[in-house]
Write a protein that holds these residues in place. Structure first.
Motif, PDB file in Angstrom:
ATOM      1  N   ASN A 523       0.800  -1.223   0.000  1.00 33.00           N
ATOM      2  CA  ASN A 523       0.000   0.000   0.000  1.00 33.00           C
ATOM      3  C   ASN A 523       0.832   1.272   0.000  1.00 33.00           C
ATOM      4  OD1 ASN A 523      -2.591  -1.133  -0.064  1.00 33.00           O
ATOM      5  ND2 ASN A 523      -2.565  -1.506   2.147  1.00 33.00           N
ATOM      6  N   GLU A 524       2.127   1.143  -0.197  1.00 35.27           N
ATOM      7  CA  GLU A 524       2.983   2.323  -0.207  1.00 35.27           C
ATOM      8  C   GLU A 524       2.777   3.147  -1.482  1.00 35.27           C
ATOM      9  OE1 GLU A 524       6.837   0.795   2.406  1.00 35.27           O
ATOM     10  OE2 GLU A 524       6.946   0.839   0.211  1.00 35.27           O
ATOM     11  N   LEU A 525       3.152   4.428  -1.385  1.00 30.41           N
ATOM     12  CA  LEU A 525       3.177   5.259  -2.582  1.00 30.41           C
ATOM     13  C   LEU A 525       4.260   4.731  -3.515  1.00 30.41           C
ATOM     14  CD1 LEU A 525       2.948   8.800  -0.937  1.00 30.41           C
ATOM     15  CD2 LEU A 525       1.143   7.618  -2.188  1.00 30.41           C
ATOM     16  N   PRO A 526       3.980   4.587  -4.813  1.00 34.52           N
ATOM     17  CA  PRO A 526       4.981   4.031  -5.731  1.00 34.52           C
ATOM     18  C   PRO A 526       6.087   5.026  -6.041  1.00 34.52           C
ATOM     19  CG  PRO A 526       3.039   4.721  -6.940  1.00 34.52           C
ATOM     20  CD  PRO A 526       2.710   4.895  -5.475  1.00 34.52           C
ATOM     21  N   ARG A 527       7.148   4.511  -6.630  1.00 32.90           N
ATOM     22  CA  ARG A 527       8.270   5.374  -6.999  1.00 32.90           C
ATOM     23  C   ARG A 527       7.844   6.431  -8.009  1.00 32.90           C
ATOM     24  NH1 ARG A 527      13.830   2.401  -7.862  1.00 32.90           N
ATOM     25  NH2 ARG A 527      13.286   2.060  -5.672  1.00 32.90           N
ATOM     26  N   SER A 528       6.916   6.060  -8.897  1.00 34.62           N
ATOM     27  CA  SER A 528       6.449   7.015  -9.908  1.00 34.62           C
ATOM     28  C   SER A 528       5.805   8.241  -9.263  1.00 34.62           C
ATOM     29  CB  SER A 528       5.454   6.338 -10.854  1.00 34.62           C
ATOM     30  OG  SER A 528       4.343   5.832 -10.130  1.00 34.62           O
ATOM     31  N   ALA A 529       5.207   8.059  -8.096  1.00 31.03           N
ATOM     32  CA  ALA A 529       4.579   9.191  -7.416  1.00 31.03           C
ATOM     33  C   ALA A 529       5.631  10.218  -7.005  1.00 31.03           C
ATOM     34  CB  ALA A 529       3.813   8.701  -6.190  1.00 31.03           C
ATOM     35  N   PHE A 530       6.743   9.749  -6.477  1.00 30.95           N
ATOM     36  CA  PHE A 530       7.792  10.674  -6.061  1.00 30.95           C
ATOM     37  C   PHE A 530       8.501  11.292  -7.265  1.00 30.95           C
ATOM     38  CE2 PHE A 530       7.177   7.860  -2.437  1.00 30.95           C
ATOM     39  CZ  PHE A 530       7.086   8.775  -1.399  1.00 30.95           C
ATOM     40  N   THR A 531       8.614  10.527  -8.355  1.00 30.09           N
ATOM     41  CA  THR A 531       9.191  11.092  -9.574  1.00 30.09           C
ATOM     42  C   THR A 531       8.320  12.238 -10.091  1.00 30.09           C
ATOM     43  OG1 THR A 531      10.170   8.964 -10.176  1.00 30.09           O
ATOM     44  CG2 THR A 531       9.892  10.586 -11.934  1.00 30.09           C
ATOM     45  N   GLN A 532       7.012  12.008 -10.110  1.00 31.32           N
ATOM     46  CA  GLN A 532       6.093  13.044 -10.576  1.00 31.32           C
ATOM     47  C   GLN A 532       6.156  14.281  -9.690  1.00 31.32           C
ATOM     48  OE1 GLN A 532       1.981  11.859 -10.561  1.00 31.32           O
ATOM     49  NE2 GLN A 532       1.275  13.663 -11.643  1.00 31.32           N
ATOM     50  N   MET A 533       6.204  14.079  -8.377  1.00 32.86           N
ATOM     51  CA  MET A 533       6.273  15.228  -7.476  1.00 32.86           C
ATOM     52  C   MET A 533       7.587  15.984  -7.630  1.00 32.86           C
ATOM     53  SD  MET A 533       4.302  13.981  -4.003  1.00 32.86           S
ATOM     54  CE  MET A 533       5.007  12.334  -3.909  1.00 32.86           C
ATOM     55  N   GLY A 534       8.682  15.250  -7.925  1.00 31.25           N
ATOM     56  CA  GLY A 534       9.949  15.917  -8.175  1.00 31.25           C
ATOM     57  C   GLY A 534       9.902  16.777  -9.429  1.00 31.25           C
ATOM     58  N   GLN A 535       9.248  16.275 -10.470  1.00 31.69           N
ATOM     59  CA  GLN A 535       9.099  17.050 -11.702  1.00 31.69           C
ATOM     60  C   GLN A 535       8.238  18.281 -11.476  1.00 31.69           C
ATOM     61  OE1 GLN A 535       7.468  13.996 -14.207  1.00 31.69           O
ATOM     62  NE2 GLN A 535       9.476  13.156 -14.774  1.00 31.69           N
TER      63      GLN A 535
END
Length: 777
Positions: A523-535
């Motif tokens: 149920n963790e936030l995926p890596r793609s979520a943090f990539t998107q937030m970084g962008q």
């Protein structure tokens, strides 16, 4: 994992425990005899454990214990039990009665777990009924019909022995037409804590009282000076209104001695509701005016009173998911800095709203599950205490008791280990009164069993679900009221528990990453979520450098990025993605309001001219300085200010446009493509470039001769017309009479002459010019 203290016969004070057990055995010998001496034959005994092979109707009646008061009786009390019995079988039960049963003392916490797990199982050992005068009889129980019961019994008649936890059961006995003998058809086991005199020493218990919610505010704000906030929905208004979850949390918690754990985002959201705000309507961008200002003001006022002089712990803004960040977000650009920002904003959020200075020293991973990477991330933002749970930081040293919460885990960091059994006692659906009662009795039983493990003074922490339901909150409050007014525990602040002397034999080794529970990891936030937030953060940085008031954008978007990392998104992956996409889309829309106006083909007639390029600013604030560069893709044919490109600074007021003129020179006829692009002062492109063609048409000498000849002819024609009119006027003067009367002629006294030439130029046309944009010369 069962604690070492769960094994029979282990105690830090063997003499006292032996004395207690001997007394209990002597006093309860008849009781024990009733438990083990079952009839050798015959189905008529009500105390005989039912076997599925012997009685097909076993367990056909559901017994629900809705209330048990007092939850922890003392000398002189009367215990009252109420609830319902429901015949779930197909046959009517006759000659039925509800009876109370008390079993022997339960010595270990794992034994309590076993009883709770099989609380309605008839195949286990069933203790005997107490005096039959404490029963309630039913002539018959019709299938599907619930019957209410209420039984009161003086605690002295329960024959309780030594201090401790006793099994307490309510059973329904009766018979059916298929099995016409009395038998137990249903049972509900629970616990009765018995500590009539004050324990010495008492367990010091810290109970966390969390005020945490889901994300409610969007990144979007109104264009007005006040930046009217926009809410995703109206759910928060329901939660803080009377009867709502958060309203009940404040109402219940105000009279408890607890440590309040608050999410600054929740406080900021409710504070925003006290003024003008808007709420999205449906799935689109349409919003309506919010109307719950009074509910927000009242909730904050009640909360301020509730936390006055109480310990308040503030989580980082929006309660970031530390485990998701540790496992999937550290590689993303800016994720750890966002966590630091979420911690730094606490000082400007909690104290101004609650008027209480909070502690920011604590980090609280989801469900207290920790590993080395989580601890590293949790402490990176300044926290030096991590709230863990004993089912994550498990005991491995064979201690015969539950140690105190504080554990030094290295690097100046303290793990505050909450007791897993007490912390999870209120999990699950507690909307039914019977479920709530079982949870309360189980919590109190575990607390008393823990206290009796040793004579050592210990500090225990209870970390319940971070977003308890209203029914869970009510059960928690009821249990804590009993515990805090009881005889074996006393309240303690979280900071005191964290700084208490740790047990030298307690485990201090933090498990590795592989030990993190798989169910939680899914149920963790995926890596793609943090990539998107970084962008998105990178876009925000590029945008803010051109703004005259960057705080109007940095603050709402910074908090929105914090909300994108919230632990509340667990189990709601689709909504989390929708929220992140909304933040990115809104930022793109804002940056797109500062742009270059598209241009069509431009005609350049001559060797040199100026080309205007327009910058439009649809924001409410000024932008700039920016750098506008106009480049020629073919400098051989067309140059910009004598070279391949020219740059000029530009600033544009909010809601206005600004045109910038560039000097160009042509060396040859034909088309040349030019590119207009905005840049920030540090050389980074801003927005989309605008590309257009310039058509160069050179004026030759032959064309100039033709034009000159045409002008000469017009001059000569005009001179001829002038001389002709002069001669005609002279002739008219000679023909005038003595009184000077004029000959009939035109209205001005000038005779009409048939020989006058007609105009040789047409009326100026009002039609638009040909295609292509003209430039200044």
């Amino acid at each position: 994992m069962a604690e070492a203290a769960d094994f029979q016969g282990t105690s830090a004070s063997p003499a006292r425990r032996w004395l207690r057990r001997t007394t209990a055995l002597l006093a309860g010998a008849p009781l024990l005899a009733g438990v083990v001496q079952l009839p050798a034959a015959g189905p008529a005994s009500a105390d005989a454990p039912a076997s599925p092979k012997q009685d097909a109707g076993a367990g056909s009646v559901a017994v629900a214990v809705d209330t048990l008061t007092p939850s922890a009786p003392t000398d002189g009390d009367t215990v009252t039990v109420s609830g319902t019995v429901t015949n779930n079988g197909k046959r009517t039960v006759t000659g039925a009665h509800v009876g109370l049963r008390v079993g022997p003392e339960i010595d270990t916490r794992s034994s309590l777990d076993a009883v709770a797990k099989d609380s309605d199982d008839l195949r286990g050992t069933v203790p005997p009924e107490i005096d039959d005068k404490y029963t309630e009889k039913f002539s018959k129980l019709v299938p599907g019909v619930a019957e209410h019961f209420n039984i009161s019994v003086p605690v002295d008649d329960l024959d309780l022995g030594d201090d401790g936890v006793y099994q307490f059961a309510v059973s329904l006995s009766g018979q059916t037409s298929a099995q016409p003998w009395e038998q137990i058809l249903g049972i509900q086991r629970t616990f009765l804590p018995w500590q009539p005199e004050g324990a010495d020493p008492k367990t010091r218990t810290t109970a966390l009282w969390p005020l945490v919610s889901t994300t409610h505010m969007a990144a979007e704000t109104g264009p007005d000076e006040e930046q009217t906030p926009v809410f995703l929905n109206d759910d928060l208004a329901k939660d803080i209104s009377p009867g709502g979850r958060l309203n009940q949390m404040v109402t219940l918690g105000k009279d408890l001695d607890v440590t309040w754990v608050v999410d600054p985002d929740l406080l900021a959201s409710v504070d925003a509701m006290t003024g003008s705000y808007r709420v999205r309507e449906g799935e689109g961008d349409k919003t309506v005016a919010g109307t719950h200002q009074e509910a927000a003001k009242q909730w904050l006022a009640d909360l301020q009173k509730a936390v006055a002089d109480k310990e308040v712990v503030a989580l980082p803004f929006a309660d970031p998911d530390l485990a998701s960040l540790a496992h999937n977000g550290t590689a993303g650009a800016g994720s750890l800095s966002q966590l630091k920002d979420a911690t730094d904003v606490v000082d400007n959020t909690v104290e101004p709203i609650l008027h209480v200075k909070p502690s920011t020293d604590f980090a609280w991973p989801v469900e207290g599950a920790v590993d080395r990477s989580i601890v590293k991330v949790a402490t990176s933002a300044g926290a030096d205490k991590v709230i863990a749970r004993s089912d994550s930081l498990q005991e491995t040293n064979g201690l015969p008791y539950t140690p105190s919460a504080a554990r030094p885990i290295g690097g100046g960091t303290t793990a505050v280990v909450a007791d897993a059994r007490l912390s999870t006692a209120f999990d699950g659906d507690l909307t039914k009164a019977s479920a709530s009662t079982l949870a309360i009795q189980g919590f109190l039983a575990q607390s008393l069993a823990l206290e009796q493990q040793t004579d050592k003074q210990r500090s225990i922490v209870v970390a319940p679900p971070r977003m308890p339901t209203a029914s869970q909150a009510r059960a928690m409050a009821s249990a804590l009221r009993t515990l805090q007014s009881g005889t074996w525990s006393e309240p303690q602040k979280l900071k005191a528990a964290a700084t208490a002397e740790p047990d030298p034999d307690a485990t201090t080794s933090v498990p590795g990453d592989s030990a993190y529970p798989a169910a939680l990891r899914r149920n963790e936030l995926p890596r793609s979520a943090f990539t998107q937030m970084g962008q998105t953060q990178a876009k925000l940085t590029d945008f803010t450098v051109v703004l005259s008031e960057p705080s109007r954008v940095v603050t709402p978007f910074g908090r929105a990025l914090n909300r994108g990392m919230s632990a509340s998104w667990r189990g709601r992956a689709d909504r989390a993605e929708t929220f992140r996409d909304g933040v990115t889309s809104y930022l793109d829309a804002l940056t797109g309001r500062v742009k270059l106006i598209d241009k069509s083909e431009t005609k350049l007639s001559g060797r040199s001219a100026t080309i205007p390029v327009t910058v439009q600013n649809n924001l409410v604030q000024d932008v700039g300085p920016l750098v506008l560069r106009l480049s020629s893709t073919n400098p051989t044919r067309l140059k910009i200010d004598g070279s391949a490109y020219q740059e000029q600074p530009v600033s544009v007021s909010g809601g206005h446009s600004q045109s910038v003129k560039f000097t160009t020179s042509a060396n040859a006829n034909g088309r040349a493509t030019v590119i207009a692009q905005l840049y920030t002062l540090d050389g980074r492109p801003y927005g989309q470039a605008v590309t257009f063609d310039v058509k160069v048409t050179e004026i030759t000498a032959t064309v100039m001769l033709v034009i000159g000849g045409g002008v000469l002819l017009l001059v000569l024609a005009g001179f001829r017309m002038y001389t002709q009119r002069k001669r005609a006027a002279a002739r008219d003067a000679e023909q005038d009479g003595p009184e000077g009367t004029a000959e009939p002629g035109n209205a001005e006294g000038n005779p009409e002459q048939p020989s006058d030439p007609k105009p040789d130029t047409a009326t100026e046309s009002a039609d638009p010019s040909g295609t292509g944009e003209r430039v200044d010369r």
